[in-house]
Design a protein around this motif. Structure first.
Motif, PDB file in Angstrom:
ATOM      1  N   PRO A 306       0.827  -1.212   0.022  1.00 11.69           N
ATOM      2  CA  PRO A 306       0.158   0.092  -0.056  1.00 11.69           C
ATOM      3  C   PRO A 306       1.103   1.184   0.011  1.00 11.69           C
ATOM      4  O   PRO A 306       0.735   2.060   0.852  1.00 11.69           O
ATOM      5  CB  PRO A 306      -0.684  -0.138   1.285  1.00 11.69           C
ATOM      6  N   VAL A 307       1.789   1.362  -0.970  1.00  7.32           N
ATOM      7  CA  VAL A 307       2.470   2.479  -1.215  1.00  7.32           C
ATOM      8  C   VAL A 307       1.813   3.558  -2.022  1.00  7.32           C
ATOM      9  O   VAL A 307       1.607   3.022  -3.190  1.00  7.32           O
ATOM     10  CB  VAL A 307       3.979   2.064  -1.607  1.00  7.32           C
ATOM     11  N   ASP A 308       2.016   4.763  -2.113  1.00  4.82           N
ATOM     12  CA  ASP A 308       1.298   5.822  -2.884  1.00  4.82           C
ATOM     13  C   ASP A 308       2.341   6.488  -3.532  1.00  4.82           C
ATOM     14  O   ASP A 308       2.001   7.106  -4.806  1.00  4.82           O
ATOM     15  CB  ASP A 308       0.685   6.690  -1.862  1.00  4.82           C
ATOM     16  N   ALA A 309       3.681   6.468  -3.193  1.00  2.00           N
ATOM     17  CA  ALA A 309       4.602   7.365  -3.922  1.00  2.00           C
ATOM     18  C   ALA A 309       6.229   6.638  -3.672  1.00  2.00           C
ATOM     19  O   ALA A 309       6.366   6.369  -2.540  1.00  2.00           O
ATOM     20  CB  ALA A 309       4.510   8.603  -3.889  1.00  2.00           C
ATOM     21  N   TYR A 310       6.814   7.062  -4.430  1.00  3.51           N
ATOM     22  CA  TYR A 310       8.375   6.289  -4.074  1.00  3.51           C
ATOM     23  C   TYR A 310       9.342   7.480  -4.605  1.00  3.51           C
ATOM     24  O   TYR A 310       9.037   8.692  -5.345  1.00  3.51           O
ATOM     25  CB  TYR A 310       8.731   5.435  -5.420  1.00  3.51           C
ATOM     26  N   GLY A 311      10.276   8.035  -3.622  1.00  9.40           N
ATOM     27  CA  GLY A 311      11.261   8.805  -3.821  1.00  9.40           C
ATOM     28  C   GLY A 311      12.599   8.049  -4.133  1.00  9.40           C
ATOM     29  O   GLY A 311      13.117   6.961  -3.366  1.00  9.40           O
ATOM     30  N   VAL A 312      13.351   8.258  -5.319  1.00  4.51           N
ATOM     31  CA  VAL A 312      14.408   7.562  -5.683  1.00  4.51           C
ATOM     32  C   VAL A 312      15.465   8.483  -5.979  1.00  4.51           C
ATOM     33  O   VAL A 312      15.505   9.751  -6.607  1.00  4.51           O
ATOM     34  CB  VAL A 312      14.277   6.976  -7.319  1.00  4.51           C
ATOM     35  N   GLY A 313      16.935   8.176  -5.313  1.00  2.00           N
ATOM     36  CA  GLY A 313      17.914   8.915  -5.599  1.00  2.00           C
ATOM     37  C   GLY A 313      19.062   8.416  -6.498  1.00  2.00           C
ATOM     38  O   GLY A 313      19.214   8.341  -7.639  1.00  2.00           O
ATOM     39  N   THR A 314      19.915   7.799  -5.770  1.00  2.00           N
ATOM     40  CA  THR A 314      21.433   7.344  -6.189  1.00  2.00           C
ATOM     41  C   THR A 314      21.048   6.420  -7.556  1.00  2.00           C
ATOM     42  O   THR A 314      21.691   6.897  -8.521  1.00  2.00           O
ATOM     43  CB  THR A 314      21.979   6.253  -5.169  1.00  2.00           C
ATOM     44  N   GLN A 315      20.161   5.409  -7.359  1.00  2.00           N
ATOM     45  CA  GLN A 315      19.940   4.407  -8.524  1.00  2.00           C
ATOM     46  C   GLN A 315      19.694   5.292  -9.885  1.00  2.00           C
ATOM     47  O   GLN A 315      19.974   4.975 -10.867  1.00  2.00           O
ATOM     48  CB  GLN A 315      19.292   3.345  -8.454  1.00  2.00           C
TER      49      GLN A 315
END
Length: 442
Positions: A306-315
Motif C-alpha cells: 500500500p505505497v502511494d509514491a516513491y522517492g528515488v535518488g542514487t540509482q
C-alpha cells in the motif's frame, strides 16, 4: 596571466570549452590541409543497448540545442587557448567567428531508440560540425541513461508518482540535468530547486531526520512542521519507533495528515503495518511515501504494497547501473571538395572489434504490425519505401544554424509515454533480454 584570470564569468553561457582538445587540433590540421570546408555528415548512434535493456530513451535534445546555440569562442576562451598554445593563430582567428551554421536532424526528444538508430544527424562543414562532438555526446549519453532508468522505474511504479531526489548523489550540475531527464522518463517531481527553476519541474520536500533530531522530542518536531507547513505535510516516521511516530503524527495533524514517509527498514512489511495503523486511526486518506536506495527492481517488489509514491535518488541519477549509453558521433558522409552543393559520398570506419560503422546519411522508420504495434526499427540510406513514409522518426531540429524545434518539456514527457506504449508488451519487462525491436538495414 594566471589560471584564475582565464575563468569564464559565471554569467557567460559559452559551451565552447565543453570539448576535447583533439577536436581543435583536428580543426587546425584540416584548415591547414584545405579540407576543413568539405561538406560533412556526422551521426550519433549506439552499437548496442546497455546489457539487458529492451529499449533506450532519447533525452537531452533540448539541452543539445541550447549548447549548440551557445557554442561561441569569446575573448576569454580565445585567451585561454592562446596562452596554452593549444591552436595556432590562424585557427584562433577562425574560431573567433565561429557559430554553427549547418543543419541538425534527429529523433524527437522522448522517443525510444535501438542499436543503430541515427539518434542525431549533424550536417555542415567538417570544421563546424566536428567541434560539436564532445558536448553533444556528453549531454545525450548522460541524459538518455537517466531517462532510460526513469522510464523503467515508471513502468515498475505502475502509475504511482515518482519523486526524483538524487541531487546529493551526483555533481551539482549533473543533478539538474538528471532531474530533467527523469521528468522526461516519467517522474512527477523533483527535490532539486535548480531543476524546478530552470525547467519548471514540480518540486517537493518537507524534512529530514536532522529536523526530528533537532527537537527535544519527535512530537515537538512534528508539531513544529505541522504548524509551519500545514496538516497536508509529509512527516518522516522512521527516526525512532515507526508505530509510535505514526500514532503521534495522526494525533498532532489529525486525519487530514497528508502523508508519512518511510526511509529505512523492511519497506514491504512496514508499508502494510503503517497502512493498517493509519486506517485504524481514521487517517484513511493519508498517503505513504517510501524512499531508501530504490531502483526499478525494488519498486516492482513493492507493487502489492500500500505505497502511494516513491522517492528515488542514487540509482536514478547513475542510470541504475548504466550511467552512459555508449553513443558515438561518427562521420558517415563527406564531399571531396568544398562547397555547399558538392556531392556527398558515404564513408565509414572499418576497424575490428565490433567498432565498424555504416556509411551514408540515414533515415529511420518504425514499422508497425497489423495491430499497430511496432515490430522493427528500419534504418536505410536509399529511398524510403512507400509503406514506411508515414512512420519516419527523424525530424528537423536546426536549419541553417537556427533552432527550429524547441518544445515544452511536458510535450517531450508525453511523447515518451506514447512511444513506450507503442512497443510490444515485452518492452516493459524488467528481466534481462534483447532489444524488444530488431534493427533492419536497407
Amino acid at each position: 596571466m594566471n589560471a584564475a584570470d582565464l575563468r569564464l564569468p559565471v554569467d557567460v553561457p559559452s559551451t565552447a570549452l565543453f570539448t576535447d582538445r583533439y577536436e581543435l587540433t583536428m580543426l587546425q590540421a584540416a584548415l591547414r590541409s584545405g579540407t576543413a570546408d568539405r561538406r560533412s555528415v556526422f551521426e550519433v548512434f549506439t552499437r548496442r543497448l546497455p546489457e539487458g535493456r529492451r529499449y533506450g530513451v532519447v533525452a537531452g535534445t533540448g539541452r543539445v540545442l541550447d549548447a549548440v546555440e551557445n557554442f561561441r569562442f569569446d575573448s576569454g576562451v580565445l585567451d585561454f587557448l592562446a596562452s596554452r598554445g593549444i591552436v595556432d593563430e590562424p585557427t584562433l582567428a577562425w574560431l573567433a567567428d565561429y557559430r554553427f551554421r549547418g543543419d541538425i536532424h534527429g529523433y524527437p526528444e522522448g522517443e525510444v531508440y535501438f542499436p543503430g538508430s541515427p539518434v542525431l544527424r549533424v550536417e555542415g562543414t567538417f570544421a563546424e560540425a566536428v567541434l560539436l562532438e564532445t558536448v553533444i555526446l556528453s549531454i545525450l549519453n548522460h541524459d538518455s541513461a537517466v531517462a532510460a532508468a526513469a522510464s523503467r522505474m515508471a513502468v515498475a511504479a505502475g502509475g504511482r508518482p515518482l519523486i526524483e531526489m538524487g541531487a546529493r548523489r551526483t555533481h551539482e550540475l549533473a543533478a539538474v540535468a538528471a532531474s530533467r531527464a527523469a521528468y522526461v522518463g516519467g517522474f512527477a517531481s523533483t527535490s532539486d530547486l535548480a531543476a524546478g527553476f530552470r525547467y519548471n519541474i514540480p518540486t517537493v520536500g518537507t524534512s529530514a531526520h536532522a529536523f526530528t533530531l533537532l527537537h527535544d522530542s519527535e512530537r515537538d518536531a512534528f508539531t513544529a512542521q505541522v504548524d509551519s507547513l500545514g496538516r497536508g505535510t509529509t512527516l518522516l516516521v522512521d527516526t525512532y519507533d515507526v508505530a509510535e511516530a505514526v500514532r503521534a503524527a495522526v494525533e498532532i495533524a489529525g486525519p487530514e495528515l497528508g502523508a508519512v514517509r518511510i526511509d529505512s527498514g523492511d519497506l514491504l512489511l512496514l508499508a502494510h503495518r503503517v497502512r493498517q495503523q493509519l486506517d485504524d486511526l481514521g487517517a484513511t486518506e493519508t498517503k505513504i511515501v517510501v524512499t531508501s536506495d530504490l531502483d526499478e527492481y525494488a519498486i516492482a517488489s513493492l507493487a502489492a504494497a500500500p505505497v502511494d509514491a516513491y522517492g528515488v535518488g542514487t540509482q536514478l541519477v547513475t542510470g541504475s547501473g548504466h550511467p552512459t549509453c555508449s553513443m558515438v558521433y561518427k562521420l558517415v558522409a563527406r564531399a571531396d571538395e568544398a562547397g555547399p552543393d558538392a556531392p556527398l559520398r558515404p564513408v565509414a570506419k572499418k576497424s575490428m572489434g565490433g567498432k565498424a560503422s555504416l556509411g551514408g546519411r540515414k533515415w529511420a522508420a518504425r514499422r508497425p504490425d497489423a495491430d499497430g504495434v511496432a515490430e522493427a526499427e528500419v534504418v536505410g540510406t536509399g529511398p524510403v519505401p512507400p509503406e514506411l513514409a508515414d512512420h519516419q522518426l527523424i525530424v528537423e531540429l536546426v536549419r541553417g544554424g537556427e533552432v527550429v524545434a524547441r518544445e515544452p518539456l511536458d510535450t517531450v514527457r508525453d511523447r515518451h509515454a506514447a512511444a513506450r506504449a507503442g512497443l510490444p508488451l515485452s518492452a516493459t519487462q524488467l528481466s534481462r533480454g534483447e532489444p524488444v525491436l530488431p534493427t533492419e538495414y536497407l
